[in-house]
Design an enzyme around this catalytic site. Structure first.
Site, mmCIF file in Angstrom:
data_model
loop_
_atom_site.group_PDB
_atom_site.id
_atom_site.type_symbol
_atom_site.label_atom_id
_atom_site.label_comp_id
_atom_site.label_asym_id
_atom_site.label_seq_id
_atom_site.Cartn_x
_atom_site.Cartn_y
_atom_site.Cartn_z
ATOM 1 N N ARG A 78 -4.373 -10.678 0.034
ATOM 2 C CA ARG A 78 -4.211 -9.607 1.031
ATOM 3 C C ARG A 78 -4.353 -8.286 0.292
ATOM 4 O O ARG A 78 -3.598 -7.992 -0.624
ATOM 5 C CB ARG A 78 -2.860 -9.717 1.718
ATOM 6 N N ASN A 153 -0.442 -2.359 8.439
ATOM 7 C CA ASN A 153 0.749 -2.862 7.764
ATOM 8 C C ASN A 153 2.022 -2.312 8.409
ATOM 9 O O ASN A 153 2.139 -1.103 8.641
ATOM 10 C CB ASN A 153 0.725 -2.455 6.292
ATOM 11 N N GLU A 154 2.963 -3.205 8.742
ATOM 12 C CA GLU A 154 4.297 -2.827 9.220
ATOM 13 C C GLU A 154 4.224 -1.607 10.123
ATOM 14 O O GLU A 154 4.806 -0.553 9.826
ATOM 15 C CB GLU A 154 5.207 -2.595 8.022
ATOM 16 N N HIS A 220 7.149 -10.241 7.936
ATOM 17 C CA HIS A 220 7.448 -9.890 6.551
ATOM 18 C C HIS A 220 8.920 -10.188 6.301
ATOM 19 O O HIS A 220 9.785 -9.717 7.035
ATOM 20 C CB HIS A 220 7.140 -8.415 6.282
ATOM 21 N N TYR A 222 12.086 -10.011 3.938
ATOM 22 C CA TYR A 222 12.825 -9.448 2.815
ATOM 23 C C TYR A 222 14.317 -9.628 3.093
ATOM 24 O O TYR A 222 14.743 -10.697 3.516
ATOM 25 C CB TYR A 222 12.404 -7.995 2.578
ATOM 26 N N GLU A 249 4.172 -11.173 4.134
ATOM 27 C CA GLU A 249 4.791 -10.665 2.920
ATOM 28 C C GLU A 249 6.161 -11.309 2.775
ATOM 29 O O GLU A 249 6.831 -11.599 3.773
ATOM 30 C CB GLU A 249 4.999 -9.141 2.948
ATOM 31 N N TRP A 278 4.542 -10.850 -1.952
ATOM 32 C CA TRP A 278 4.456 -9.467 -2.441
ATOM 33 C C TRP A 278 5.063 -9.407 -3.834
ATOM 34 O O TRP A 278 6.210 -9.821 -4.012
ATOM 35 C CB TRP A 278 5.215 -8.532 -1.492
#
Length: 440
Positions: A78, A153-154, A220, A222, A249, A278
């Site tokens: 990516r 992205n995001e 994503h 996290y 991610e 990531w």
């Protein structure tokens, strides 16, 4: 570089104040595309992303990174690009695609400028990201076998995350109106982590906005996803609704309350979900770097884990068949028979095949009068078995296959046709069965 990289992947951003920062008929798919909940190649071969994120827009000279991640087993990269609103502009899209193809990688291209829109004042809107893609169209058209377009992205922060739904719908519609036939990827709001569940609860509207039925959702993961139960519950919701999803991610548990990467890896493998970790290198806080100073000989703890650990890239990645020499050759065997009742015929043909599998298509044609619905049946004689289908509801009983129209393609005027497709496993022989059609 700390200011710039504070936004990368939302890896170190504050999340909620805690932790680190009537359906239209689908057009025929071109290149990589969604089939049910999975991503498949043009030949119907399933493709599961196993790769990493590379911060290209800030390190355009690090072109050896493509070969380095490939050598470590990745099948996808990516690539971070900039639209010019905040970073870039990235005008080397063609060269990036060339690097992906040269190194036998599927290329996921993303515009990073949209990161945290609505909360981050400098961020670009999704509409502005689409304008960037339109400007790059010359480099992208014809690359549908190799390129996935991750629109932005995001694209929404934590401020008014509900705006994500309409903004994403509009972006998809604008991409299609401008002729893009690529597999599209859309990130969730809340800096990609969807902790307010806007993407989870509005996914159907977004997927239905794509006239080509060729969009995959991306989460994503996290610090919001720091427990196994939270990860499993989130993934379960998408699986239960048959929505295509990738983990675009994620990081690792380098401290208490960080992401539970072990559960992400095991669940992704068990469910056949793609993942893109990531990130390769270059973070201002190198805790999320996989390679120290972009050096593949100096993998970090995270790099060793993601490439060489259980359920990691080396153990689970399979190269895309567009590169691996297993591209099937097309056959044109077609069998057409009148249906069991008046009103329709069914034409079965094998469009592509490869060792152990094939892609088929059935064309349903109404007879001399209009029909409201159709059912096609056939019986395999050589041990074939359907694995995925689109534009029809397909069930099997032993070797007998039954396909019923979807909600949007059952009504056919006299003499008009529609098609549905499927992938299937096969043995040495792959004879074309006789298909019959009944209409209502």
């Amino acid at each position: 570089m700390r200011t710039t990289f504070a936004l990368l992947g939302a890896a170190l951003l504050v999340v909620a104040g805690i932790g680190p920062t009537a359906q239209p008929q689908a057009r025929a798919a071109t290149g990589l595309h969604v089939s049910g909940t999975k991503i498949v190649e043009a030949n119907g071969q399933p493709f599961v992303m196993r790769g990493v994120n590379h911060p290209h827009v800030w390190f355009t000279g690090r072109t050896s990174s493509f070969a380095d991640v490939k050598a470590l087993g990745a099948n996808t990269v990516r690539v971070v690009l900039g639209s010019g609103k905040r970073w870039g502009p990235s005008t080397d899209t063609a060269a990036v695609i060339g690097l992906c193809k040269q190194n036998r990688l599927i290329c996921v291209l993303e515009v990073h400028d949209t990161t945290g829109y609505g909360e981050e004042g400098a961020a670009a809107s999704l509409d502005e990201a689409v304008d960037y893609w339109i400007g790059q169209k010359g480099a992208l058209v014809g690359q549908e076998n190799h390129v996935v377009i991750n629109i932005g992205n995001e694209p929404i922060g934590n401020t008014n995350a509900a705006q994500w739904t309409d903004a994403t719908v509009d972006a998809i519609e604008k991409m299609r109106a401008n002729g893009f036939r690529h597999l599209l990827m859309v990130d969730g709001p809340n800096w990609g982590q969807d902790w307010q569940y806007v993407m989870r609860d509005n996914a159907r509207k977004v997927l239905d906005a794509d006239t080509q039925r060729n969009t995959v959702l991306s989460i994503h993961m996290y610090s919001v996803f720091n427990t196994a139960s939270g990860i499993v519950d989130y993934l379960d919701r998408f699986q239960a609704n048959n929505w295509p999803l990738v983990i675009g991610e994620f990081g690792w548990r380098f401290a208490a309350n960080e992401v539970d990467h072990e559960t992400i890896l095991s669940e992704a493998q068990e469910r056949g979900l793609g993942y893109l970790a990531w990130s390769w290198s270059g973070n201002s806080d190198p805790i999320l770097d996989m390679a120290t100073d972009f050096d593949p000989a100096r993998l970090t703890t995270w790099g060793q884990r993601i490439f060489h650990g259980a359920n990691g890239i080396k153990a689970t990645a399979k190269e895309a068949s567009i590169y691996s020499g297993t591209q099937p050759t097309s056959t044109t065997t077609t069998t057409t028979t009148p249906g069991g009742g008046p009103g329709c015929t069914a034409a079965y043909r094998v469009t592509n095949q490869w060792p152990g599998g094939f892609q088929g298509e059935v064309r349903v044609t109404a007879g001399s009068s209009a029909i409201r619905g159709w059912t096609v049946t056939w019986t395999f004689a050589d041990g074939q078995a359907v694995t995925n289908a689109w534009n029809a509801t397909v069930t099997t009983s032993g070797s007998t296959v039954t396909a019923r129209n979807a909600g949007y393609n059952g009504s056919l005027a006299a003499g008009t046709s529609t098609t549905f497709g499927f992938t299937a496993t096969s043995r040495t022989a792959n004879g074309a069965p006789t298909a019959s059609c009944t209409a209502s």
